[in-house]
Design an enzyme around this catalytic site. Structure first.
Site, short mmCIF file in Angstrom:
data_model
loop_
_atom_site.label_atom_id
_atom_site.label_comp_id
_atom_site.label_asym_id
_atom_site.label_seq_id
_atom_site.Cartn_x
_atom_site.Cartn_y
_atom_site.Cartn_z
CD GLU A 1 0.11 -0.66 8.73
OE1 GLU A 1 -0.52 -0.29 7.74
OE2 GLU A 1 0.60 0.14 9.55
CG HIS B 1 -0.39 0.42 2.50
ND1 HIS B 1 -1.13 0.92 3.54
CD2 HIS B 1 0.88 0.41 2.96
CE1 HIS B 1 -0.36 1.21 4.56
NE2 HIS B 1 0.86 0.90 4.25
CG HIS C 1 2.49 -3.08 6.30
ND1 HIS C 1 3.41 -2.65 7.22
CD2 HIS C 1 2.07 -1.97 5.65
CE1 HIS C 1 3.54 -1.34 7.13
NE2 HIS C 1 2.75 -0.89 6.18
CG HIS D 1 5.43 0.41 2.44
ND1 HIS D 1 4.80 1.58 2.06
CD2 HIS D 1 4.83 0.01 3.58
CE1 HIS D 1 3.87 1.88 2.96
NE2 HIS D 1 3.87 0.95 3.89
CB CYS E 1 2.74 4.35 5.53
SG CYS E 1 2.85 2.79 6.46
CG ASP F 1 -2.01 -13.53 0.36
OD1 ASP F 1 -1.21 -12.84 1.02
OD2 ASP F 1 -1.80 -14.73 0.08
CG HIS F 2 1.24 -12.41 -2.39
ND1 HIS F 2 0.82 -13.14 -1.31
CD2 HIS F 2 2.58 -12.59 -2.45
CE1 HIS F 2 1.85 -13.73 -0.75
NE2 HIS F 2 2.94 -13.41 -1.41
NI NI Z 1 2.54 1.01 5.49
#
Ligand code: NI
Length: 138
Positions: free
Chosen positions: A125, A13, A40, A38, A32, A78-79
């Site tokens: 997170e 995200h 998580h 990037h 972020c 997911d992914h």
């Molecule tokens: Ni983040």
């Protein structure tokens, strides 16, 4: 009685407001806001409540709960890039808070259809940050 199922997913995200420059986004959103994205490793705890069925001894079969969470949430996240690829996050800032609210909305109905009530969506997170959502009232 409350029961909880744990699931996990990895997703990318970026937190940013397009009308702000990179400096302002960095000030507000920190790492972020990285323009190149990037990821998580999210951990999701879904807690439901209900009565124990005398026939099964279960509130809700945890295999059914796992299947619901995977179908309506994990398989969609997911992914994936939360900003670009997740239909139920369209138009929302990809924060942990908003993601928990969106996950609640995805899960509430299918869990109710199985005869239980969604109690809490807890979304981790990072090892230091998590949110808990209990529905509209909280
Ligand atoms: Ni983040």
């Amino acid at each position: 009685m409350r029961i909880t199922r744990r699931e996990s997913f990895n997703a990318a995200h970026r937190l940013f407001r397009p009308e702000w420059d990179d400096k302002k986004n960095l000030e507000v959103f920190g790492k972020c806001s990285n323009p190149r994205w990037h990821g998580h490793n999210y951990i999701l705890y879904v807690t439901v409540n209900g009565d124990v069925d005398p026939a099964t001894g279960f509130v809700l079969n945890l295999k059914s709960l796992s299947r619901i969470i995977r179908t309506f949430v994990v398989d969609k996240l997911d992914h994936k890039n939360i900003n670009l690829e997740v239909d139920f996050m369209e138009g929302h800032m990809a924060s942990t808070e908003n993601l928990a609210i969106a996950i609640w909305k995805q899960l509430e109905k299918p869990i109710r259809e199985q005869g239980a009530r969604l109690h809490c969506v807890k979304l981790i997170e990072t090892e230091n940050n998590y949110v808990e959502y209990f529905g509209d009232k909280q």
